[in-house]
Design an enzyme around this catalytic site. Structure first.
Site, PDB file in Angstrom:
ATOM      1  N   ASP A  35      12.585  65.097 -39.726  1.00 54.07           N
ATOM      2  CA  ASP A  35      12.712  64.618 -41.094  1.00 54.07           C
ATOM      3  C   ASP A  35      11.598  63.607 -41.330  1.00 54.07           C
ATOM      4  OD1 ASP A  35      15.707  63.959 -43.079  1.00 54.07           O
ATOM      5  OD2 ASP A  35      13.589  64.063 -43.621  1.00 54.07           O
TER       6      ASP A  35
HETATM    7  C1  GLC Z   1      13.892  63.201 -46.907  1.00 57.82           C
HETATM    8  C2  GLC Z   1      15.128  64.039 -46.701  1.00 57.82           C
HETATM    9  C3  GLC Z   1      14.839  65.498 -46.433  1.00 57.82           C
HETATM   10  C4  GLC Z   1      13.623  65.922 -47.222  1.00 57.82           C
HETATM   11  C5  GLC Z   1      12.432  65.176 -46.674  1.00 57.82           C
HETATM   12  C6  GLC Z   1      11.147  65.509 -47.441  1.00 57.82           C
HETATM   13  O1  GLC Z   1      13.983  62.014 -46.184  1.00 57.82           O
HETATM   14  O2  GLC Z   1      16.045  63.562 -45.720  1.00 57.82           O
HETATM   15  O3  GLC Z   1      16.002  66.240 -46.824  1.00 57.82           O
HETATM   16  O4  GLC Z   1      13.424  67.330 -47.089  1.00 57.82           O
HETATM   17  O5  GLC Z   1      12.629  63.775 -46.675  1.00 57.82           O
HETATM   18  O6  GLC Z   1      11.229  65.002 -48.726  1.00 57.82           O
END
Ligand code: GLC
Length: 750
Positions: A263
């Site tokens: 993430d």
């Molecule tokens: C965020 C979210 C994830 C998302 C990523 C990119 O922190 O937890 O679901 O796809 O960052 O935006």
């Protein structure tokens, strides 16, 4: 002698040039990945494992890095579950880049219709392709462990089978377009509070049967190109660093052959994440490249481990539209997709209450439309799950477009109130991530309501809740109604019922709220959740009977929050007081309820609920007949006949629950093992649904033996209209079977 050595030197130079020449001319193809790996320097290999900057698609969440020398393109990653999330406007052009706001995941799950979900995401995936993106960072699919999780609108259900089947269908639809998905957030990311550090402490049984089970189904039946490891820890170890999770379970046991990306944040330990099987660090920065390279040079990361992750990345890259040189148009058919979004919402909205056939309306009524949310309609939610749509339809315009006459004074009152509120909300929204939109509600005097009741035929109150990434919901004024909402409901009920008129409530909410204390005040309740940009039109389609609602609850509505087992171990949005690392529900969360989540707890223990799992009404009624179960080589095949007994056409969801024989592991009284949905049945028409269940799907998880076990004995097969409404039964004898798995997930700290 001299000539020979000269010849040898020339040969060596030629060879090395040739080799270098060969290296130079080597261009990535689907069939030369090993040669490319052999030709790459370790520096090049490491850059492939760390996301990089990009501006090709403004608003995209992240990129992978190109290695032009070898014909390796960068690729583009963008959110989110309810539709592609990119910037709608760009410098230097009048062209816009809006995307379609489809129904959110909880509403899609309410359809119980994998085919419908696949249709929605086929359209969604087309926008991913035509806007030049390679991977959609979705489905969000963490289990609804607790209704206060801020991101539940992006997720499906309290039940792992329903969640997994929905996610698998979602993945298939998107990937039909030749673009990828990312099953997220793997795993046990069931709260937003302190999500980057929270340690989810979960038993192996609860992990295997609930929190991993939906991902297992999605991986095996959806085959996502990528999986996104979650921010949080699991049993003391960051999931992105958990070899047992990312390699042993995900790849060795489930056969996942794509890439795992993290993430979006800097890693606690990039090297450990690389070794664990986390192939891509997102969003990616130099410190991670440096760390990995240093570890490769020191041998902490072996050449095999490095090449394994690079191989996964190259196998991913050669599938992407960018690698294939797809010429994206930037012009997807948004009009057609809006229709797909509306029809999907039509098919998923849930009718929770309809006393004395209040609904459907005739369509010519004069309507008093109440609630800030009747104007400020919640199409999606906040955070990375939001979509930049050109428009979110609201209930005022949808009711007018359907031909209703609205009480104009009241409509204008709410428009003015919203305009004032919007300013407040904009200020709040801009100053922090994890914006929690606790909705104000406009006050109305009992006198005003009494007069409105005289002048209108029916009252419709749109009650709203927004939620989103970065913050969990709270009890007060969120799960529970606020004072103004409660007074408004009370006054509407008294005034309209005094005149023999009806009161309808529309719950335009991102997650479960309290309903037991007030539902007796109202005649009908329609639940569209956050239904996307066209959702308000779909609500009106249901109110007018243009569509006969067929959705059913993918989770339980408890009588009160404290009845929910996980409520004893969930943050109430409390401030993170206490010493870092030791704050219950903030630094660590004990999943003390174990497998007793949702109906598994309520139904097994006969605890009263406001609305049970799998519940939903229709404008017609259905009879179930001829329940049959036949053992087959791998489990059993069940059939049930459903007949439309009413006067209007409708669709019925049938839920197949199984009660295992007693003895051995303690099990929920019944568990969802399959489900089906009829086609649109005309009055009097019947359809026989067939559902298959394998012996493995009947198994429960034994921690003692680290094995899935299907006990021998007689299994009760229950055909339900909901978890509490069983309409047909049958039995099936099963022989004992077991499937061993690795004990690699750690254990919750005592
Ligand atoms: C965020 C979210 C994830 C998302 C990523 C990119 O922190 O937890 O679901 O796809 O960052 O935006």
């Amino acid at each position: 002698m001299k000539r020979l050595s000269l010849l040898l030197v020339l040969m060596a130079v030629g060879l090395s040039n040739g080799f270098a020449q060969n290296k130079e001319s080597l261009t990535l193809r689907e069939d030369n990945i090993e040669a490319i790996i052999a030709a790459m320097t370790n520096e090049e290999k490491v850059t492939l494992l760390v996301g990089g900057p990009g501006d090709l698609v403004p608003g995209a969440a992240g990129y992978t890095r190109a290695i032009p020398r070898l014909g390796i393109p960068m690729t583009v990653l963008a959110d989110g579950p309810a539709g592609l999330r990119i910037q709608p406007k760009r410098e230097g052009t009048d062209q816009t880049f809006y995307c379609t706001g489809f129904p959110t995941s909880t509403l899609l799950a309410s359809s119980w219709d994998p085919e419908l979900v696949e249709t929605v995401t086929t359209a969604m995936g087309n926008e991913v392709l035509e806007y030049g993106v390679d991977v959609l960072l979705a489905p969000g699919m963490n289990l609804h462990r607790n209704p206060l999780c801020g991101r539940n609108f992006e997720y499906y259900s309290e039940d792992p089978l329903l969640s997994g089947k929905m996610a698998a269908a979602y993945i298939r639809g998107v990937q039909k377009n030749g673009v990828g998905t990312s099953a997220k957030h793997f795993a046990a990311n069931n709260q937003e509070t302190n999500r980057l550090e929270n340690d989810a402490r979960v038993s192996n049984r609860a992990l295997r049967e609930l929190y991993l089970k939906n991902f297992e189904i999605a991986v095996k039946e959806g085959k996502p190109w990528t999986v996104m490891s979650s921010y949080n820890k699991l049993n003391g170890e960051y999931t992105q660093q958990k070899h047992g999770l990312l390699t042993t379970v995900l790849r060795d046991e489930w056969g996942f052959d794509g890439i795992v990306m993290t993430d979006w944040g800097v890693k606690d330990n990039t090297v450990k994440a690389t070794k664990a099987g986390n192939d891509l660090m997102e969003w990616g920065n130099q410190v991670e490249i440096d760390r990995i390279l240093a570890a490769v040079n020191s041998g902490e990361i072996s050449q095999e481990e490095l090449d394994r992750n690079v191989r996964n990345m190259l196998n991913y890259i050669v599938k992407t539209p960018h690698f294939r040189g797809y010429k994206f148009s930037n012009k997807p058919d948004l009009k057609a997709h809006a229709e797909v979004a509306r029809k999907a919402a039509d098919e998923s909205i849930i009718l929770l209450r309809n006393e004395n056939n209040t609904l459907p309306l005739k369509g010519n009524e004069k309507v008093a439309l109440y609630g800030l949310t009747s104007v400020d309609f919640v199409g999606i939610g906040t955070g990375s799950g939001e979509v930049n749509t050109e428009h979110i339809a609201n209930m005022q315009e949808a009711m007018k477009m359907a031909g209703f006459t609205l009480d104009q004074n009241l409509a204008e009152y709410y428009q003015h109130f919203y305009a004032q509120q919007e300013t407040v909300q904009k200020m709040e929204r801009n100053n922090r991530w994890g914006y929690r939109n606790i909705r104000e509600e406009a006050e109305l005097s009992a006198r005003a309501i009494y007069l409105q009741a005289q002048e209108n035929d029916v009252a419709v109150y749109v009650l709203g809740r927004n939620a989103g990434e970065g913050a969990d919901r709270v009890l007060k004024d969120d799960f529970e109604l606020n004072t103004t909402e409660r007074e408004l409901l009370q006054n509407l009920s008294s005034a309209y019922h005094a005149l023999g008129k009806k009161l309808i409530v529309v719950l335009n909410v991102g997650g479960v709220i309290e309903t037991a204390s007030w539902k007796h005040l109202v005649d009908a309740i329609v639940l569209p959740w956050s239904p996307g940009q066209e959702g308000a039109h779909a609500v009106v389609d249901v109110l007018t009977g243009k569509v006969n609602p067929s959705g059913k609850l993918p989770m339980t509505f408890a009588m009160r929050y404290m009845d929910i087992p996980s409520s004893k171990n969930f943050p109430y949005g409390q401030s993170a007081s206490g010493r870092r690392g030791e704050r219950k529900d903030v630094d660590f969360t004990n999943y003390e309820e174990d497998i007793w989540v949702g109906y598994r707890f309520f139904q097994t223990n006969n605890v009263e609920v406001s609305y049970p799992f799998g519940y939903g009404l229709s404008y017609t009624t259905f009879a179930y007949s001829k329940p049959k179960v036949k053992a087959d080589k791998d489990g059993f095949t069940a059939t049930i006949t459903v007949t439309n007994q009413g006067k209007v056409a409708g669709r019925e969801i049938v839920e197949l629950y199984v009660a295992a024989p007693s003895g051995g592991l303690e099990k929920p009284a019944r568990e969802l093992k399959a489900f089906g949905k009829t086609k649109l049945l005309a009055p009097g028409e019947s359809e026989t649904l067939t559902m298959k269940v394998s012996a493995y799907e009947l198994a429960s998880f034994s921690e003692e033996r680290s094995a899935w076990e299907t006990a021998a004995g007689t299994y009760q097969v229950l055909f339900g209209a909901s978890i509490d409404d069983i309409r047909g039964t049958a039995t099936c004898k099963m022989k004992a079977q077991s499937w061993e798995v690795h004990d690699v997930l750690g254990n919750p700290k005592e």
